[in-house]
Scaffold this motif. Sequence first.
Motif, PDB file in Angstrom:
ATOM      1  N   ASN A   1      -4.951  -3.436   2.741  1.00  0.00           N
ATOM      2  CA  ASN A   1      -5.819  -3.542   1.575  1.00  0.00           C
ATOM      3  C   ASN A   1      -7.179  -4.095   1.993  1.00  0.00           C
ATOM      4  O   ASN A   1      -7.298  -4.764   3.021  1.00  0.00           O
ATOM      5  CB  ASN A   1      -5.194  -4.446   0.513  1.00  0.00           C
TER       6      ASN A   1
ATOM      7  N   THR B   1       0.840  -1.191   0.000  1.00  0.00           N
ATOM      8  CA  THR B   1       0.000   0.000   0.000  1.00  0.00           C
ATOM      9  C   THR B   1       0.877   1.244   0.000  1.00  0.00           C
ATOM     10  O   THR B   1       1.928   1.288   0.640  1.00  0.00           O
ATOM     11  CB  THR B   1      -0.909   0.021   1.237  1.00  0.00           C
TER      12      THR B   1
ATOM     13  N   ARG C   1      -7.730  -7.851  -8.194  1.00  0.00           N
ATOM     14  CA  ARG C   1      -7.543  -6.453  -7.836  1.00  0.00           C
ATOM     15  C   ARG C   1      -8.373  -5.584  -8.778  1.00  0.00           C
ATOM     16  O   ARG C   1      -8.239  -5.675  -9.991  1.00  0.00           O
ATOM     17  CB  ARG C   1      -6.058  -6.077  -7.941  1.00  0.00           C
TER      18      ARG C   1
ATOM     19  N   ARG D   1      -7.573   1.112  -6.929  1.00  0.00           N
ATOM     20  CA  ARG D   1      -6.794   1.732  -5.858  1.00  0.00           C
ATOM     21  C   ARG D   1      -7.571   2.957  -5.381  1.00  0.00           C
ATOM     22  O   ARG D   1      -7.958   3.805  -6.182  1.00  0.00           O
ATOM     23  CB  ARG D   1      -5.400   2.132  -6.353  1.00  0.00           C
TER      24      ARG D   1
ATOM     25  N   GLN E   1      -5.641  -0.713  -1.784  1.00  0.00           N
ATOM     26  CA  GLN E   1      -6.147  -1.401  -2.955  1.00  0.00           C
ATOM     27  C   GLN E   1      -7.357  -2.247  -2.581  1.00  0.00           C
ATOM     28  O   GLN E   1      -7.439  -2.784  -1.475  1.00  0.00           O
ATOM     29  CB  GLN E   1      -5.056  -2.270  -3.576  1.00  0.00           C
TER      30      GLN E   1
END
Length: 360
Positions: free
Chosen positions: A295, A203, A222, A225, A209
């Motif tokens: 995250n 991060t 993913r 962000r 994220q």
Amino acid sequence: LPHSQGFPPFARHLSPRPPPSTMSADKWAVLKDGASSIASQGDGVPKTRTCSFDPSALPFDHKTHTGVEVQPSDQLFSLVLSHLSKYGTVMEEDATSFRMSQAEKASGGSKHGGCCGGAAGCNSDAGPSLGNISVSLGLGVFRFSHRGQELRALHQQIGDPVGTGCGAQVLSGLVLFREGVGPSAARVIQEFLSELLAESERTAKNTFQVYRWHIQYQFWQRVSRVVARPVASVVLPAETSQMLVDDLEEFLSDGTAQFYQDHGIPYKRSYLFYGVPGAGKTSMIQALAGKFGRNLCYLSPTHPELSDDSLKSAIEKVPDNAIVVLEDVDALFGKGREKKIHQSPLTFSGLLNALDGVGN
């Protein structure tokens, strides 16, 4: 029967024996030197492949290189393609094949997930006038360096187009090569993939994220962000916010971690946030993620395809330094542990085992 009764000789009732069948070239093909073989003996017989690429498509001798295949269903697939899409990563003479599409924007940051789990490009070096175009790696063989050692990537398509939820798609393949054979060459590729994965989970200051569990391919995808918000900006009673911050600080301290390890206790902590919609549950989770550099991994337990095994696999594969958010857990079971969503395969015991079971 005798021929005098008007019956022809018995042999005439038998059709001639067909000659032994021979396999045509299109039914049985073997590439030279055993590099790859594809066997087919008619419909219903599975084909056999012993190589994940066509050696004739490579501009180098594959026998002097070690190859590592990365599956499209693995998170590393999109990470490698995104990394190679960055400006200056691939050697200039090989940077001749790209894909471009309209960039998708996500809340608070750039979008990293593509349609059907595909890889989106990286636009971190693009100017503001080019940020609406996403650039990703095309097909071909690409050379790049990692810590002074040259690697090669083969991005290919395999088979015919098939229908998916995102339209007709062709299966993509990715193979990484390092000159040399044996464990030492494979370790170079392993170190590259390990650093790439660790970098994706790291991060940055004031950002975190967001991941979502991909039910079909069983991996954490993913998706964006997000810029973190300060804890003080969440509208909650001051004592409630401070209690959460103090509890997490104590849990993340070195002394607490050592205590858990010495006593063989799984090092994790669970919180149940409840309140009316708009009370600040999600906002507080995001604020805590930004403050402690974690995250966020969102998981919807109400998904009709999320089974006990899938939930357990999701918990076991959570990225490092992450907070797992189970959304709408109150919609799963009633006070008597009866199911509220009958088409959901998830059971009450499966939920508890995923959170606090053996091995988690």
